[in-house]
Enzyme design. Structure first.
Site, short mmCIF file in Angstrom:
data_model
loop_
_atom_site.label_atom_id
_atom_site.label_comp_id
_atom_site.label_asym_id
_atom_site.label_seq_id
_atom_site.Cartn_x
_atom_site.Cartn_y
_atom_site.Cartn_z
N SER A 263 0.85 2.99 4.99
CA SER A 263 1.58 3.65 6.08
C SER A 263 2.13 2.67 7.11
O SER A 263 2.46 3.07 8.23
CB SER A 263 0.70 4.70 6.77
N GLY B 155 0.80 -1.22 0.00
CA GLY B 155 0.00 0.00 0.00
C GLY B 155 0.84 1.27 0.00
O GLY B 155 2.07 1.24 0.14
N HIS B 156 0.16 2.41 -0.14
CA HIS B 156 0.86 3.68 -0.21
C HIS B 156 1.50 4.04 1.13
O HIS B 156 1.01 3.68 2.19
CB HIS B 156 -0.10 4.80 -0.66
N ASN B 157 2.63 4.73 1.04
CA ASN B 157 3.40 5.23 2.20
C ASN B 157 4.06 4.12 3.02
O ASN B 157 4.55 4.39 4.12
CB ASN B 157 2.53 6.07 3.14
#
Length: 300
Positions: free
Chosen positions: A248, A228-230
């Site tokens: 995250s 996923g992002h981050n």
């Protein structure tokens, strides 16, 4: 077919080893294979953990065998040579990778599409039908066919991305408005893959929302993994197939995520932790911890 002498092979080992047997003038090795399929010109290894290692040793026709000290007193055939090392599988892999695996020719396939603003080093391979956006690919990068790299993806040296993987798409960051409709959070970040990383087939790594999604050097990500992002994946992490890492999250160095592990958003997996197969992690995991799935219920 390339042929290697005993001396050629021993030069690759580069650590303490003991030889049992003497190579004749016409001794050579031209393949690596399994004990069962071996002939006199084959190199094999026998794992110290095999319960049937004595039987494998006795029945193989291999000319060169890598094993541990427990095989030193086993009876060898006249043509056989045993190399005793501490970690046979590692040494076998080292020799196999150096001498017996095909070396890729650096080139950009004519069916690949490269954005004119992409920065690509000279020694890079880009496979058929791959798209490279406004990205940076450093020396010895290998991108196999049918991959898609969105803008703002940076790949460092000696990294391999296998077929069908996608890097740099938006993550699933959504916010509900007062009418209950989803509004996407802006994704203006990128993806940074450091040196000596391997990414398997059909793996997706989302770009960061405001910063970057980061995979640090030496990590290995298997096929069909969703990042996923981050997310930050630190050095020398191993992530097996079908794992999911929520946005995250942080996976600290030397951790292992087994097949189908699911790390929820904003979770930190501590250094050296081991997450078992199909385990769902909703809270932080301490360094060195081993988390295994609960036994399934038995229906009566």
């Amino acid at each position: 077919m390339q042929q290697y002498s005993l001396s050629d092979i021993c030069k690759v080992i580069e650590e303490d080893h003991v030889l049992h047997g003497v190579a004749t003038a016409d001794f050579y090795i031209n393949k690596i294979t399994t004990p069962q399929a071996a002939d006199e010109n084959s190199l094999i290894f026998i794992s110290p953990n095999r319960k049937d290692k004595s039987s494998l040793f006795a029945n193989t026709r291999a000319g060169l065998i890598i094993g541990d000290a427990s095989l030193e007193h086993e009876a060898r055939k006249p043509h056989q040579i045993l190399i005793v090392v501490k970690d046979p599988k590692y040494i076998f892999a080292k020799i196999g990778n150096r001498l017996f695996t095909a070396k890729i020719s650096y080139s950009i396939h004519p069916t690949a599409t490269i954005h004119p603003e992409a920065v690509i080093a000279e020694n890079v391979y880009v496979g058929p039908y791959t798209y490279i956006g406004r990205c940076e690919l450093k020396e010895n990068t290998v991108i196999h066919g049918n991959c898609y790299l969105y803008d703002n993806v940076k790949i460092h040296e000696n990294t391999t991305i296998h077929a069908g993987s996608i890097l740099g798409a938006d993550g699933c960051g959504q916010i509900k408005n007062k009418d209950g409709k989803y509004v996407p959070f802006p994704h203006i970040g990128g993806v940074v893959i450091e040196a000596n990383v391997v990414i398997g087939t059909h793996t997706c790594i989302a770009k960061g929302a405001l910063g970057n999604t980061l995979v640090r050097r030496g990590s290995v990500i298997d096929s069909f993994v969703q990042v996923g992002h981050n997310v930050t994946i630190e050095e020398d992490v191993l992530i097996l197939a079908n794992a999911v890492i929520g946005g995250s999250s942080m996976i600290k160095r030397n951790s292992v995520l087994a097949i189908g592990a699911h790390i929820c958003d904003y979770v930190t997996v501590g250094e050296g932790a081991h997450i078992g197969p199909h385990t769902i992690i909703m809270n932080d995991v301490a360094a060195g911890a081993k988390v295994m799935p609960r036994a399934p219920l038995t229906l009566i």
